[in-house]
Design an enzyme around this catalytic site. Structure first.
Site, PDB file in Angstrom:
ATOM      1  N   GLU A 182       0.790  -1.249   0.000  1.00  0.00           N
ATOM      2  CA  GLU A 182       0.000   0.000   0.000  1.00  0.00           C
ATOM      3  C   GLU A 182       0.817   1.290   0.000  1.00  0.00           C
ATOM      4  O   GLU A 182       0.575   2.181   0.811  1.00  0.00           O
ATOM      5  CB  GLU A 182      -0.979  -0.010   1.181  1.00  0.00           C
ATOM      6  N   ASN A 224       2.113  -5.214  -3.036  1.00  0.00           N
ATOM      7  CA  ASN A 224       0.725  -5.615  -2.760  1.00  0.00           C
ATOM      8  C   ASN A 224      -0.132  -4.379  -2.466  1.00  0.00           C
ATOM      9  O   ASN A 224       0.286  -3.512  -1.695  1.00  0.00           O
ATOM     10  CB  ASN A 224       0.754  -6.541  -1.523  1.00  0.00           C
ATOM     11  N   HIS A 260     -10.314  -6.238  -1.862  1.00  0.00           N
ATOM     12  CA  HIS A 260     -11.348  -6.149  -0.820  1.00  0.00           C
ATOM     13  C   HIS A 260     -12.578  -5.503  -1.459  1.00  0.00           C
ATOM     14  O   HIS A 260     -12.596  -4.299  -1.713  1.00  0.00           O
ATOM     15  CB  HIS A 260     -10.842  -5.325   0.366  1.00  0.00           C
ATOM     16  N   ASP A 293     -12.045 -10.524  -0.301  1.00  0.00           N
ATOM     17  CA  ASP A 293     -13.262 -10.728   0.489  1.00  0.00           C
ATOM     18  C   ASP A 293     -14.350  -9.850  -0.111  1.00  0.00           C
ATOM     19  O   ASP A 293     -14.053  -8.867  -0.800  1.00  0.00           O
ATOM     20  CB  ASP A 293     -13.071 -10.511   2.006  1.00  0.00           C
TER      21      ASP A 293
HETATM   22  C1  XIL Z   1      -6.050  -6.202   8.442  1.00  0.00           C
HETATM   23  C2  XIL Z   1      -6.388  -7.309   9.425  1.00  0.00           C
HETATM   24  O1  XIL Z   1      -7.277  -8.192   8.821  1.00  0.00           O
HETATM   25  C3  XIL Z   1      -6.987  -6.718  10.678  1.00  0.00           C
HETATM   26  O2  XIL Z   1      -7.186  -7.722  11.661  1.00  0.00           O
HETATM   27  C4  XIL Z   1      -6.090  -5.616  11.232  1.00  0.00           C
HETATM   28  O3  XIL Z   1      -6.720  -4.996  12.316  1.00  0.00           O
HETATM   29  C5  XIL Z   1      -5.794  -4.590  10.155  1.00  0.00           C
HETATM   30  O4  XIL Z   1      -5.228  -5.227   9.031  1.00  0.00           O
HETATM   31  N1  XIL Z   1      -4.751  -4.856   3.710  1.00  0.00           N
HETATM   32  C6  XIL Z   1      -3.750  -5.649   4.212  1.00  0.00           C
HETATM   33  C7  XIL Z   1      -3.997  -6.465   5.409  1.00  0.00           C
HETATM   34  O5  XIL Z   1      -2.690  -5.775   3.574  1.00  0.00           O
HETATM   35  O6  XIL Z   1      -2.842  -6.635   6.189  1.00  0.00           O
HETATM   36  C8  XIL Z   1      -5.100  -5.882   6.260  1.00  0.00           C
HETATM   37  O7  XIL Z   1      -5.359  -6.758   7.332  1.00  0.00           O
HETATM   38  C9  XIL Z   1      -6.327  -5.636   5.414  1.00  0.00           C
HETATM   39  C10 XIL Z   1      -6.022  -4.640   4.328  1.00  0.00           C
END
Ligand code: XIL
Length: 376
Positions: A182, A224, A260, A293
């Site tokens: 990110e 990523n 997501h 998801d």
């Molecule tokens: C999220 C986890 O699922 C949570 O439990 C935590 O509080 C925050 O991070 N992008 C990513 C992941 O690369 O590491 C993130 O995971 C979701 C978004």
């Protein structure tokens, strides 16, 4: 000796010691315990044949999920469904800076190790996640007043220590690393975070070079990000940054599309997905669906409607299908598998039910649709 029998043996030895057993008497060891057969969900006494895992193995793709250390250690159903349905895992939080590095000179690998050890016992590959990110950073790091050189050293030490630990303790188990996560914002430019502010644009290349130098395996190194599967200014910004890395011979092997999604915002079309994956193929890079998801806005009863569930199934299968079609995509991972453990309700107000099993580990329509997709 299996892990279970080793644990059994250790328990027996400590019980005998506590009972002050006569050292002349040789203790009777428990018989070697076999690994339990896969759990039977067919009700016929046969092991399940068409699990996602079996079908993914047949097609030669990595089919994975994010895994949380807590339920893995405490909830048998969670562990059982995980090993039955997936051949790959990503530690959801355990490998992030905050849990992994409580102080500058201290690394705590226990939780992450428990996930990697589980993967090793169940013949699953692991995606290391994540070596550089702007979230879940420890206070000692974010509150420190670092010079550029100091922060580069801290970053390089982190990457070397974490990669070396896993290559020494679990050789061959981690096949991919999310090296940088990110780094780009919606508009397409660099995200302002501690790395960017203190080190500048170069932190991304520095991280990949440190990872390449640390690894003695052929683990693949990934950038990523979210919001890049459907085109637009962020997708273009990521593509531009990654092209620049490739041009400058920075060791990068692929790009992870987190993915997501929400049923209320739609999903990219097949054509757009294929184009986004295809332009990385032209750069000579792999792509992976790393964190899929599909969250659902829930009404007052907290239950998704049939229509929402079928829309969710459609999005899951669309991403899997496109990955199966793309030459450079061999990896499909969801961000969790049971609604009992999902980051969605905590992060997105009023949304939930994002995963392929419900809270009681009952498969949802998305599960059946993925099975059909893998079969055909
Ligand atoms: C999220 C986890 O699922 C949570 O439990 C935590 O509080 C925050 O991070 N992008 C990513 C992941 O690369 O590491 C993130 O995971 C979701 C978004």
């Amino acid at each position: 000796m299996t892990y279970r029998s080793l644990v059994g043996f250790l328990l027996l030895v400590s019980a005998l010691l506590l009972a002050g057993c006569d050292s002349n008497e040789s203790p009777t060891l428990p018989p070697e315990e076999e690994e339990p057969p896969p759990s039977d969900t067919t009700g016929t006494g046969d092991p399940p044949s068409d699990t996602l895992r079996v079908l993914a193995d047949e097609r030669g793709i990595e089919f994975g999920t994010a895994v949380a250390a807590d339920p893995l250690m405490t909830n048998d159903t969670y562990a059982e469904v995980l090993a039955r349905e997936f051949n790959a895992v990503t530690p959801e939080n355990a490998m992030k800076w905050s849990p992994l590095r409580p102080s500058r000179d201290e690394f705590t690998f226990a939780d992450a190790d428990s996930i990697v050890a589980f993967a090793a016992r169940h013949d699953m590959s692991v995606r290391g996640h994540t070596l550089v990110w702007h979230r879940q950073l420890p206070n000692w790091l974010t509150e420190g007043d670092w010079s550029r050189e100091e922060l580069i050293t801290i970053l390089e030490t982190h990457i070397q220590t974490v990669i070396n630990h896993y290559e020494e303790e679990y050789p061959g188990q981690i096949t991919k690393w999310d090296v940088v996560n990110e780094a780009i914002v919606d508009g397409g430019g660099r995200r302002n975070n501690i790395w960017q502010e203190t080190i500048g644009d170069e932190y991304v290349a520095i991280a990949f070079r440190a990872a390449e130098e640390a690894t003695d395996s052929d683990a693949k190194l990934y950038y990523n990000d979210y919001g890049i599967a459907g085109g637009g200014s962020k997708a273009d910004g990521v593509y531009e940054m990654v092209s620049g890395l490739v041009e400058n011979d920075v060791p990068i092997d692929g790009v992870g599309f987190q993915s997501h999604l929400s049923t209320q915002y739609g999903a990219p079309s097949d054509q757009v997905l294929a184009d986004e994956m295809g332009r990385y193929e032209e750069l000579g890079l792999n792509v992976a669906i790393t964190e899929l998801d599909v969250r659902i806005p829930l009404g007052d009863d907290g239950e998704p409607s049939e229509e929402q569930l079928s829309q969710q199934a459609d999005y899951y299968t669309r991403f899997l299908n496109n990955c199966l079609f793309a030459e450079n995509c061999t990896e499909f991972r969801a961000w969790g598998f049971t609604d009992a453990y999902s980051w969605v309700p905590d992060e997105f107000d009023g949304e939930g039910a994002a995963l392929i099993f419900d809270e009681n580990y009952e498969p949802k329509p998305a599960y059946d649709a993925l099975i059909e997709t893998l079969k055909n």
